[in-house]
Motif scaffolding. Structure first.
Motif, PDB file in Angstrom:
ATOM      1  N   LYS A  84       0.868  -1.299  -0.128  1.00 12.60           N
ATOM      2  CA  LYS A  84      -0.093  -0.207   0.079  1.00 12.60           C
ATOM      3  C   LYS A  84       0.946   1.144  -0.016  1.00 12.60           C
ATOM      4  CE  LYS A  84      -4.061   2.206   2.153  1.00 12.60           C
ATOM      5  NZ  LYS A  84      -4.985   1.907   3.137  1.00 12.60           N
ATOM      6  N   ARG A  85       1.959   1.189   0.853  1.00 10.79           N
ATOM      7  CA  ARG A  85       2.798   2.439   0.788  1.00 10.79           C
ATOM      8  C   ARG A  85       3.464   2.753  -0.537  1.00 10.79           C
ATOM      9  NH1 ARG A  85       8.297   2.603   4.325  1.00 10.79           N
ATOM     10  NH2 ARG A  85       9.300   4.188   2.996  1.00 10.79           N
ATOM     11  N   GLY A  86       3.879   1.550  -1.443  1.00 10.47           N
ATOM     12  CA  GLY A  86       4.319   1.905  -2.438  1.00 10.47           C
ATOM     13  C   GLY A  86       3.581   2.043  -3.727  1.00 10.47           C
ATOM     14  N   LEU A  87       2.208   1.807  -3.229  1.00 15.37           N
ATOM     15  CA  LEU A  87       1.062   2.379  -4.309  1.00 15.37           C
ATOM     16  C   LEU A  87       0.742   4.032  -4.048  1.00 15.37           C
ATOM     17  CD1 LEU A  87      -1.316  -0.903  -4.294  1.00 15.37           C
ATOM     18  CD2 LEU A  87       0.087   0.190  -6.159  1.00 15.37           C
ATOM     19  N   LEU A  88       0.925   4.245  -2.767  1.00 17.91           N
ATOM     20  CA  LEU A  88       0.270   5.612  -2.485  1.00 17.91           C
ATOM     21  C   LEU A  88       1.483   6.315  -2.866  1.00 17.91           C
ATOM     22  CD1 LEU A  88      -1.094   5.373   1.193  1.00 17.91           C
ATOM     23  CD2 LEU A  88      -2.190   5.862  -0.978  1.00 17.91           C
ATOM     24  N   ASP A  89       2.761   5.966  -2.883  1.00 13.32           N
ATOM     25  CA  ASP A  89       3.707   6.872  -3.529  1.00 13.32           C
ATOM     26  C   ASP A  89       3.575   7.173  -5.065  1.00 13.32           C
ATOM     27  OD1 ASP A  89       5.105   6.450  -0.730  1.00 13.32           O
ATOM     28  OD2 ASP A  89       6.903   5.487  -1.712  1.00 13.32           O
ATOM     29  N   VAL A  90       3.048   6.163  -5.667  1.00 10.68           N
ATOM     30  CA  VAL A  90       3.099   6.332  -6.997  1.00 10.68           C
ATOM     31  C   VAL A  90       1.804   7.055  -7.297  1.00 10.68           C
ATOM     32  CG1 VAL A  90       2.244   5.198  -9.010  1.00 10.68           C
ATOM     33  CG2 VAL A  90       4.078   4.109  -7.713  1.00 10.68           C
ATOM     34  N   CYS A  91       0.526   7.074  -6.550  1.00  8.70           N
ATOM     35  CA  CYS A  91      -0.588   7.767  -6.813  1.00  8.70           C
ATOM     36  C   CYS A  91      -0.089   9.135  -6.450  1.00  8.70           C
ATOM     37  CB  CYS A  91      -1.519   7.510  -5.819  1.00  8.70           C
ATOM     38  SG  CYS A  91      -2.421   5.954  -6.037  1.00  8.70           S
ATOM     39  N   VAL A  92       0.604   9.764  -5.455  1.00  8.44           N
ATOM     40  CA  VAL A  92       1.135  10.917  -5.196  1.00  8.44           C
ATOM     41  C   VAL A  92       1.894  11.521  -6.318  1.00  8.44           C
ATOM     42  CG1 VAL A  92       2.636  12.605  -3.611  1.00  8.44           C
ATOM     43  CG2 VAL A  92       0.910  10.879  -2.671  1.00  8.44           C
ATOM     44  N   LEU A  93       2.795  10.896  -6.880  1.00  4.35           N
ATOM     45  CA  LEU A  93       3.443  11.239  -7.926  1.00  4.35           C
ATOM     46  C   LEU A  93       2.712  11.501  -9.293  1.00  4.35           C
ATOM     47  CD1 LEU A  93       6.569   8.828  -7.895  1.00  4.35           C
ATOM     48  CD2 LEU A  93       6.701  11.424  -7.446  1.00  4.35           C
ATOM     49  N   ALA A  94       1.503  10.770  -9.428  1.00  3.24           N
ATOM     50  CA  ALA A  94       0.611  10.766 -10.316  1.00  3.24           C
ATOM     51  C   ALA A  94      -0.269  12.219 -10.344  1.00  3.24           C
ATOM     52  CB  ALA A  94      -0.304   9.560 -10.639  1.00  3.24           C
ATOM     53  N   ALA A  95      -0.457  12.514  -9.017  1.00  2.00           N
ATOM     54  CA  ALA A  95      -1.174  13.442  -8.667  1.00  2.00           C
ATOM     55  C   ALA A  95      -0.517  14.785  -9.220  1.00  2.00           C
ATOM     56  CB  ALA A  95      -1.746  13.416  -7.378  1.00  2.00           C
ATOM     57  N   ARG A 119       9.246  11.715   2.145  1.00  2.00           N
ATOM     58  CA  ARG A 119       9.974  10.739   1.568  1.00  2.00           C
ATOM     59  C   ARG A 119      10.322  10.690   0.127  1.00  2.00           C
ATOM     60  NH1 ARG A 119       7.091   6.906   3.578  1.00  2.00           N
ATOM     61  NH2 ARG A 119       5.619   6.741   1.531  1.00  2.00           N
ATOM     62  N   LEU A 120       9.392  11.040  -0.644  1.00  2.00           N
ATOM     63  CA  LEU A 120       9.533  11.515  -2.231  1.00  2.00           C
ATOM     64  C   LEU A 120      10.321  12.375  -2.455  1.00  2.00           C
ATOM     65  CD1 LEU A 120       5.960  10.937  -3.575  1.00  2.00           C
ATOM     66  CD2 LEU A 120       7.910   9.151  -3.770  1.00  2.00           C
ATOM     67  N   GLU A 121      10.549  13.480  -1.725  1.00  2.00           N
ATOM     68  CA  GLU A 121      11.591  14.487  -1.788  1.00  2.00           C
ATOM     69  C   GLU A 121      12.866  14.024  -1.485  1.00  2.00           C
ATOM     70  OE1 GLU A 121      12.566  19.080  -0.435  1.00  2.00           O
ATOM     71  OE2 GLU A 121      11.061  17.901   0.941  1.00  2.00           O
ATOM     72  N   ASN A 122      13.008  13.248  -0.517  1.00  2.00           N
ATOM     73  CA  ASN A 122      14.399  12.648  -0.063  1.00  2.00           C
ATOM     74  C   ASN A 122      15.032  11.554  -1.215  1.00  2.00           C
ATOM     75  OD1 ASN A 122      14.599  13.860   2.365  1.00  2.00           O
ATOM     76  ND2 ASN A 122      13.610  12.158   3.568  1.00  2.00           N
ATOM     77  N   GLN A 123      13.986  10.871  -1.836  1.00  2.00           N
ATOM     78  CA  GLN A 123      14.468  10.254  -3.064  1.00  2.00           C
ATOM     79  C   GLN A 123      14.610  10.768  -4.327  1.00  2.00           C
ATOM     80  OE1 GLN A 123      11.221   7.491  -2.787  1.00  2.00           O
ATOM     81  NE2 GLN A 123      11.772   6.252  -1.204  1.00  2.00           N
ATOM     82  N   GLN A 124      14.591  12.206  -4.265  1.00  2.00           N
ATOM     83  CA  GLN A 124      14.563  13.095  -5.484  1.00  2.00           C
ATOM     84  C   GLN A 124      13.440  12.661  -6.602  1.00  2.00           C
ATOM     85  OE1 GLN A 124      18.829  12.654  -6.001  1.00  2.00           O
ATOM     86  NE2 GLN A 124      19.160  14.498  -4.884  1.00  2.00           N
ATOM     87  N   LEU A 125      12.575  12.278  -6.199  1.00  2.00           N
ATOM     88  CA  LEU A 125      11.435  12.037  -7.082  1.00  2.00           C
ATOM     89  C   LEU A 125      10.386  13.038  -7.414  1.00  2.00           C
ATOM     90  CD1 LEU A 125      10.329   8.471  -5.937  1.00  2.00           C
ATOM     91  CD2 LEU A 125      12.109   9.177  -7.576  1.00  2.00           C
ATOM     92  N   LEU A 126      10.723  14.185  -6.294  1.00  2.00           N
ATOM     93  CA  LEU A 126       9.956  15.454  -6.623  1.00  2.00           C
ATOM     94  C   LEU A 126      10.623  16.659  -5.720  1.00  2.00           C
ATOM     95  CD1 LEU A 126       8.580  16.385  -3.420  1.00  2.00           C
ATOM     96  CD2 LEU A 126       6.739  14.674  -4.263  1.00  2.00           C
ATOM     97  N   LEU A 147       9.044  10.918 -13.139  1.00  2.00           N
ATOM     98  CA  LEU A 147       8.361  10.456 -14.151  1.00  2.00           C
ATOM     99  C   LEU A 147       8.984   9.203 -14.333  1.00  2.00           C
ATOM    100  CD1 LEU A 147       8.350  13.766 -16.226  1.00  2.00           C
ATOM    101  CD2 LEU A 147       6.566  12.501 -15.081  1.00  2.00           C
ATOM    102  N   ASP A 148      10.194   8.646 -14.177  1.00  2.00           N
ATOM    103  CA  ASP A 148      10.590   7.385 -14.624  1.00  2.00           C
ATOM    104  C   ASP A 148      10.146   6.458 -13.697  1.00  2.00           C
ATOM    105  OD1 ASP A 148      12.495   8.468 -16.622  1.00  2.00           O
ATOM    106  OD2 ASP A 148      14.122   8.373 -15.326  1.00  2.00           O
ATOM    107  N   ARG A 149       9.898   6.902 -12.271  1.00  2.00           N
ATOM    108  CA  ARG A 149       9.296   5.945 -11.367  1.00  2.00           C
ATOM    109  C   ARG A 149       7.870   5.431 -11.834  1.00  2.00           C
ATOM    110  NH1 ARG A 149       7.783   2.084  -9.477  1.00  2.00           N
ATOM    111  NH2 ARG A 149       6.923   1.611  -7.617  1.00  2.00           N
ATOM    112  N   LEU A 150       7.257   6.693 -12.332  1.00  2.00           N
ATOM    113  CA  LEU A 150       5.685   6.241 -12.885  1.00  2.00           C
ATOM    114  C   LEU A 150       6.049   5.488 -13.950  1.00  2.00           C
ATOM    115  CD1 LEU A 150       3.828   9.885 -12.655  1.00  2.00           C
ATOM    116  CD2 LEU A 150       3.473   7.796 -11.109  1.00  2.00           C
TER     117      LEU A 150
END
Length: 105
Positions: A6-17, A49-56, A78-81
């Protein structure tokens, strides 16, 4: 649902948002609400967490006399998506296997 999944799916949902345009916390929750339930108290640790991973990335701007944090997806985000889209194909196959009907001869 298992917490890690669920955590991984929420991460992807936030990036998609924030894929199409930069957004802020309350708006992200609002945009996601018709697809997945998430509270602001759940969202902000994900954003950090996404900021720390440099995804946003995050920028601060004034809005109605207050500072607001806006989140922007990075090329790595975007690559993660894109990677999730490939992972989803495999997950879909697993789902179809698990939910298949048994054939009786």
């Amino acid at each position: 649902m298992e917490n890690q999944m669920k955590r991984g799916l929420l991460d992807v949902c936030v990036l998609a948002a924030i894929k199409i345009e930069d957004s802020y916390g309350y708006q992200i929750v609002k945009d996601m609400s018709s697809f997945v339930e998430i509270s602001e108290s759940t969202l902000y640790p994900i954003l950090r967490r996404l900021e720390n991973q440099q995804l946003l990335t995050v920028r601060t701007a004034e809005h109605n006399g207050r500072l607001r944090k806006y989140y922007h997806i990075t090329p790595a985000g975007l690559d993660r998506l894109k990677a999730f889209e490939e992972e989803w194909k495999e997950l879909k196959q697993i789902y179809e296997f698990v939910t298949r009907e048994e054939k009786h001869e």
